[in-house]
Scaffold this motif. Structure first.
Motif, PDB file in Angstrom:
ATOM      1  N   THR A   1      -0.826   1.053  10.738  1.00  0.00           N
ATOM      2  CA  THR A   1      -0.004   2.022   9.908  1.00  0.00           C
ATOM      3  C   THR A   1       1.063   1.381   9.675  1.00  0.00           C
ATOM      4  O   THR A   1       1.643   0.376   9.821  1.00  0.00           O
ATOM      5  CB  THR A   1       0.328   3.285  10.451  1.00  0.00           C
ATOM      6  OG1 THR A   1       1.295   3.162  11.673  1.00  0.00           O
ATOM      7  CG2 THR A   1      -1.029   4.036  10.963  1.00  0.00           C
TER       8      THR A   1
ATOM      9  N   TYR B   1      -3.341  -3.720   9.247  1.00  0.00           N
ATOM     10  CA  TYR B   1      -2.112  -3.484   9.872  1.00  0.00           C
ATOM     11  C   TYR B   1      -1.663  -2.100  10.514  1.00  0.00           C
ATOM     12  O   TYR B   1      -0.702  -1.764  10.965  1.00  0.00           O
ATOM     13  CB  TYR B   1      -0.880  -3.426   8.544  1.00  0.00           C
ATOM     14  CG  TYR B   1      -1.323  -2.442   7.619  1.00  0.00           C
ATOM     15  CD1 TYR B   1      -0.642  -0.996   7.641  1.00  0.00           C
ATOM     16  CD2 TYR B   1      -2.060  -2.775   6.174  1.00  0.00           C
ATOM     17  CE1 TYR B   1      -0.958  -0.157   6.409  1.00  0.00           C
ATOM     18  CE2 TYR B   1      -2.154  -2.137   5.312  1.00  0.00           C
ATOM     19  CZ  TYR B   1      -1.645  -0.731   5.711  1.00  0.00           C
ATOM     20  OH  TYR B   1      -1.813   0.175   4.362  1.00  0.00           O
TER      21      TYR B   1
ATOM     22  N   ARG C   1      -8.426   6.856  10.130  1.00  0.00           N
ATOM     23  CA  ARG C   1      -9.071   5.850   9.745  1.00  0.00           C
ATOM     24  C   ARG C   1      -8.245   4.305   9.970  1.00  0.00           C
ATOM     25  O   ARG C   1      -8.430   3.241   9.746  1.00  0.00           O
ATOM     26  CB  ARG C   1      -9.531   5.571   8.213  1.00  0.00           C
ATOM     27  CG  ARG C   1     -10.421   6.815   8.022  1.00  0.00           C
ATOM     28  CD  ARG C   1     -11.935   6.578   8.645  1.00  0.00           C
ATOM     29  NE  ARG C   1     -12.393   5.250   8.343  1.00  0.00           N
ATOM     30  CZ  ARG C   1     -13.104   4.981   7.222  1.00  0.00           C
ATOM     31  NH1 ARG C   1     -13.421   6.141   6.184  1.00  0.00           N
ATOM     32  NH2 ARG C   1     -13.563   3.967   6.985  1.00  0.00           N
ATOM     33  N   ALA C   2      -6.869   4.581  10.337  1.00  0.00           N
ATOM     34  CA  ALA C   2      -5.959   3.766  10.478  1.00  0.00           C
ATOM     35  C   ALA C   2      -6.363   2.508  11.331  1.00  0.00           C
ATOM     36  O   ALA C   2      -6.025   1.080  10.979  1.00  0.00           O
ATOM     37  CB  ALA C   2      -4.746   4.242  11.121  1.00  0.00           C
TER      38      ALA C   2
ATOM     39  N   ASN D   1       0.816  -1.053  -0.047  1.00  0.00           N
ATOM     40  CA  ASN D   1      -0.069  -0.030  -0.025  1.00  0.00           C
ATOM     41  C   ASN D   1       1.060   1.241  -0.062  1.00  0.00           C
ATOM     42  O   ASN D   1       0.589   2.169  -0.713  1.00  0.00           O
ATOM     43  CB  ASN D   1      -1.078   0.001   1.224  1.00  0.00           C
ATOM     44  CG  ASN D   1      -2.016  -0.981   1.029  1.00  0.00           C
ATOM     45  OD1 ASN D   1      -2.340  -1.696   0.175  1.00  0.00           O
ATOM     46  ND2 ASN D   1      -2.872  -1.065   2.125  1.00  0.00           N
TER      47      ASN D   1
ATOM     48  N   SER E   1      -8.998   1.114  11.341  1.00  0.00           N
ATOM     49  CA  SER E   1      -9.693   0.176  10.592  1.00  0.00           C
ATOM     50  C   SER E   1      -9.109  -0.595   9.646  1.00  0.00           C
ATOM     51  O   SER E   1      -9.502  -1.713   8.946  1.00  0.00           O
ATOM     52  CB  SER E   1     -10.933   1.044   9.832  1.00  0.00           C
ATOM     53  OG  SER E   1     -11.721   1.690  10.586  1.00  0.00           O
ATOM     54  N   VAL E   2      -7.809  -0.404   9.600  1.00  0.00           N
ATOM     55  CA  VAL E   2      -7.008  -1.177   8.633  1.00  0.00           C
ATOM     56  C   VAL E   2      -6.095  -2.334   9.459  1.00  0.00           C
ATOM     57  O   VAL E   2      -5.468  -2.257  10.455  1.00  0.00           O
ATOM     58  CB  VAL E   2      -5.848  -0.225   7.970  1.00  0.00           C
ATOM     59  CG1 VAL E   2      -4.814  -0.984   6.975  1.00  0.00           C
ATOM     60  CG2 VAL E   2      -6.498   0.771   7.260  1.00  0.00           C
TER      61      VAL E   2
ATOM     62  N   GLU F   1      -1.871   4.567   1.569  1.00  0.00           N
ATOM     63  CA  GLU F   1      -2.161   4.626   2.966  1.00  0.00           C
ATOM     64  C   GLU F   1      -3.396   5.063   3.495  1.00  0.00           C
ATOM     65  O   GLU F   1      -3.831   6.205   2.778  1.00  0.00           O
ATOM     66  CB  GLU F   1      -1.054   5.173   3.635  1.00  0.00           C
ATOM     67  CG  GLU F   1       0.509   4.575   3.605  1.00  0.00           C
ATOM     68  CD  GLU F   1       1.458   5.307   4.373  1.00  0.00           C
ATOM     69  OE1 GLU F   1       1.711   5.005   5.399  1.00  0.00           O
ATOM     70  OE2 GLU F   1       2.057   6.253   3.899  1.00  0.00           O
ATOM     71  N   ALA F   2      -4.095   4.741   4.506  1.00  0.00           N
ATOM     72  CA  ALA F   2      -5.321   5.185   4.919  1.00  0.00           C
ATOM     73  C   ALA F   2      -4.926   6.295   5.905  1.00  0.00           C
ATOM     74  O   ALA F   2      -3.900   6.507   6.254  1.00  0.00           O
ATOM     75  CB  ALA F   2      -5.906   4.089   6.048  1.00  0.00           C
TER      76      ALA F   2
END
Length: 211
Positions: free
Chosen positions: A131, A129, A123-124, A112, A126-127, A118-119
């Motif tokens: 960040t 990994y 919103r990180a 990514n 919700s991902v 990258e988010a």
């Protein structure tokens, strides 16, 4: 039913990870080189891997795809090679933990970031990994705890995690942290890693010359 090991790969792909694993295993195997485009996306190969990607491993009636799965499968299928902690060994936990951490969060974070996907910070969470920094800090922790990823003994998890680290350093998708460089250097010097690299580098040169 033959128990022959057949590796479907391409020297310009993640198949290099599986090649390294095969060389560490020390078992006879046959490599089938699959070209990108038509051959890889054609019906014959997609009958083996519907994704139309390499590597794929065929072992008798068993088909395994995905590099981490291939490494884990081979280590268990050939326990005499000593490439996985035995069931019940406390090292089995970190062995699985870090192999699949590299296959999931690390792979996604690096990919990514390379494509600028990258988010946003809010919103990180919700991902999977978090960040990129989260993934790199955790990977650094993983490779800093002992000589190898699951303790003092090399395993199939090092083939997979080590490949991610070595590629990340080579192509600049991972920061050149001292812990990454030291871990990568230990693994790159292994005889099986050197053999696998030589095989695939020679194949790549032949393909580029022919193409």
């Amino acid at each position: 039913m033959s128990d022959e090991l057949v590796l479907y790969t391409n020297p310009m792909s993640r198949g290099r990870i599986a090649r390294w694993m095969m060389e560490e295993l020390g078992q006879p195997y046959r490599a089938e080189i699959v070209g990108f485009g038509g051959p890889m996306k054609g019906a014959a190969y997609k009958a083996i891997n519907p994704m139309g990607k390499v590597p794929a491993l065929v072992h008798g009636a068993t088909v395994v795809t995905e590099c981490a799965a291939i490494c884990a499968y081979l280590a268990d299928a050939f326990p005499q090679a000593g490439l996985a902690p035995a069931p019940g060994d406390h090292r089995r936990g970190p062995y699985y933990r870090w192999m699949f951490f590299a296959a999931g969060p690390v792979e996604a974070a690096v990919t990514n970031k390379a494509f600028g996907l990258e988010a946003p910070p809010e919103r990180a969470r919700s991902v999977g990994y978090g960040t990129y920094a989260d993934a790199m800090d955790t990977l650094e922790y993983a490779v800093s705890q002992s000589e190898y990823i699951a303790g003092d003994r090399f395993s199939a998890a090092d083939v997979y995690v080590g490949s991610q680290v070595l590629w990340g350093l080579q192509f600049g998708t991972m920061e050149k942290r001292p812990a990454f460089e030291a871990y990568g250097a230990r693994l790159a010097a292994r005889p099986a890693a050197l053999r696998a690299k030589q095989i695939d580098d020679e194949l790549m040169a032949q393909m580029q010359k022919a193409g």
